[in-house]
Design a protein around this motif. Sequence first.
Motif, short mmCIF file in Angstrom:
data_model
loop_
_atom_site.label_atom_id
_atom_site.label_comp_id
_atom_site.label_asym_id
_atom_site.label_seq_id
_atom_site.Cartn_x
_atom_site.Cartn_y
_atom_site.Cartn_z
N PHE A 1 57.24 93.70 -118.78
CA PHE A 1 56.26 93.63 -119.86
C PHE A 1 54.86 93.75 -119.30
O PHE A 1 54.55 93.17 -118.26
N ILE A 2 54.02 94.48 -119.99
CA ILE A 2 52.58 94.47 -119.69
C ILE A 2 51.99 93.48 -120.67
O ILE A 2 52.05 93.69 -121.88
N ILE A 3 51.46 92.39 -120.15
CA ILE A 3 50.94 91.36 -121.04
C ILE A 3 49.41 91.33 -121.07
O ILE A 3 48.83 90.81 -121.99
N SER A 4 48.78 91.89 -120.03
CA SER A 4 47.33 91.94 -120.00
C SER A 4 46.88 92.88 -118.88
O SER A 4 47.58 93.05 -117.88
N ARG A 5 45.70 93.44 -119.03
CA ARG A 5 45.11 94.22 -117.94
C ARG A 5 44.32 93.31 -117.01
O ARG A 5 43.94 93.71 -115.92
N ASN A 6 44.08 92.10 -117.45
CA ASN A 6 43.33 91.11 -116.67
C ASN A 6 44.30 90.37 -115.75
O ASN A 6 45.21 89.68 -116.22
N GLN A 7 44.10 90.46 -114.47
CA GLN A 7 44.99 89.85 -113.49
C GLN A 7 45.01 88.33 -113.60
O GLN A 7 46.06 87.70 -113.42
N GLN A 8 43.88 87.72 -113.92
CA GLN A 8 43.84 86.27 -114.06
C GLN A 8 44.69 85.81 -115.24
O GLN A 8 45.40 84.81 -115.14
N LEU B 1 46.27 100.35 -113.21
CA LEU B 1 45.35 99.25 -113.45
C LEU B 1 46.05 97.96 -113.85
O LEU B 1 45.64 96.88 -113.47
N SER B 2 47.09 98.07 -114.64
CA SER B 2 47.80 96.90 -115.14
C SER B 2 48.89 96.47 -114.16
O SER B 2 49.28 97.21 -113.28
N ARG B 3 49.39 95.28 -114.37
CA ARG B 3 50.52 94.76 -113.62
C ARG B 3 51.64 94.44 -114.59
O ARG B 3 51.40 94.17 -115.77
N VAL B 4 52.85 94.46 -114.10
CA VAL B 4 54.03 94.23 -114.92
C VAL B 4 54.54 92.81 -114.69
O VAL B 4 54.73 92.39 -113.55
N ASN C 1 50.62 81.57 -130.94
CA ASN C 1 50.20 82.08 -129.63
C ASN C 1 50.69 83.49 -129.37
O ASN C 1 50.87 83.88 -128.23
N ARG C 2 50.91 84.28 -130.40
CA ARG C 2 51.35 85.66 -130.20
C ARG C 2 50.22 86.50 -129.64
O ARG C 2 49.07 86.40 -130.06
N ARG C 3 50.58 87.34 -128.67
CA ARG C 3 49.59 88.22 -128.05
C ARG C 3 50.15 89.63 -127.96
O ARG C 3 51.36 89.82 -127.89
N LYS C 4 49.27 90.60 -127.91
CA LYS C 4 49.69 91.99 -127.79
C LYS C 4 50.23 92.26 -126.40
O LYS C 4 49.77 91.68 -125.42
N GLY C 5 51.19 93.19 -126.33
CA GLY C 5 51.77 93.56 -125.06
C GLY C 5 52.53 94.86 -125.16
O GLY C 5 52.50 95.54 -126.20
N HIS C 6 53.20 95.23 -124.08
CA HIS C 6 53.98 96.46 -124.03
C HIS C 6 55.28 96.17 -123.29
O HIS C 6 55.26 95.57 -122.21
N TYR C 7 56.39 96.57 -123.90
CA TYR C 7 57.71 96.39 -123.28
C TYR C 7 58.07 97.68 -122.55
O TYR C 7 58.05 98.76 -123.13
N LEU C 8 58.39 97.57 -121.26
CA LEU C 8 58.69 98.74 -120.44
C LEU C 8 60.18 99.03 -120.29
O LEU C 8 60.55 100.07 -119.75
N GLY C 9 61.02 98.10 -120.73
CA GLY C 9 62.46 98.32 -120.62
C GLY C 9 63.10 97.26 -119.74
O GLY C 9 62.44 96.42 -119.15
N THR C 10 64.44 97.33 -119.69
CA THR C 10 65.21 96.38 -118.89
C THR C 10 66.10 97.15 -117.92
O THR C 10 66.83 98.05 -118.33
N LYS D 1 58.17 87.34 -111.81
CA LYS D 1 57.25 87.89 -110.82
C LYS D 1 56.40 88.99 -111.44
O LYS D 1 56.63 89.40 -112.57
N ILE D 2 55.41 89.44 -110.68
CA ILE D 2 54.51 90.51 -111.12
C ILE D 2 54.66 91.68 -110.17
O ILE D 2 54.76 91.50 -108.96
N GLY D 3 54.71 92.89 -110.74
CA GLY D 3 54.87 94.09 -109.93
C GLY D 3 53.95 95.21 -110.37
O GLY D 3 53.20 95.07 -111.33
#
Length: 121
Positions: free
Chosen positions: A100-107, A81-84, A8-17, A69-71
Amino acid sequence: MIIPDSSNRRKGHYLGTEIDEKWWKRYRKDKFFARGNGEYWFDDTTFYFRRYLTKHPIQIPFEKIVEVKIGKSHAGRWLLLSRVLKLIWEKDGMNLSSGFIISRNQQENEVVLADLKRRFS
């Protein structure tokens, strides 16, 4: 270190901690400092994110997570456009927030958020 092989690996982006959810206080230990694209997955106990060109993923155990949560921004980056996806967790007496940005799709974000909340609570 054994890394579970997950389908179940998916593409994403790590923004930091961040420390204490302050964008100017970045957590720099344990390979959490570098941002970047990669892939994420999770099993019953841990959330993993492996940045491309690295061998080992960063790991956040569900037992350490306090909130999910999402921010709209994280670690000094605002997103239009994306949510974190923000994992709020504790380590060594510090309150940390990993983004993390896990998807541009809010759903899809909401589905992953609900699944993570179910796993850590």
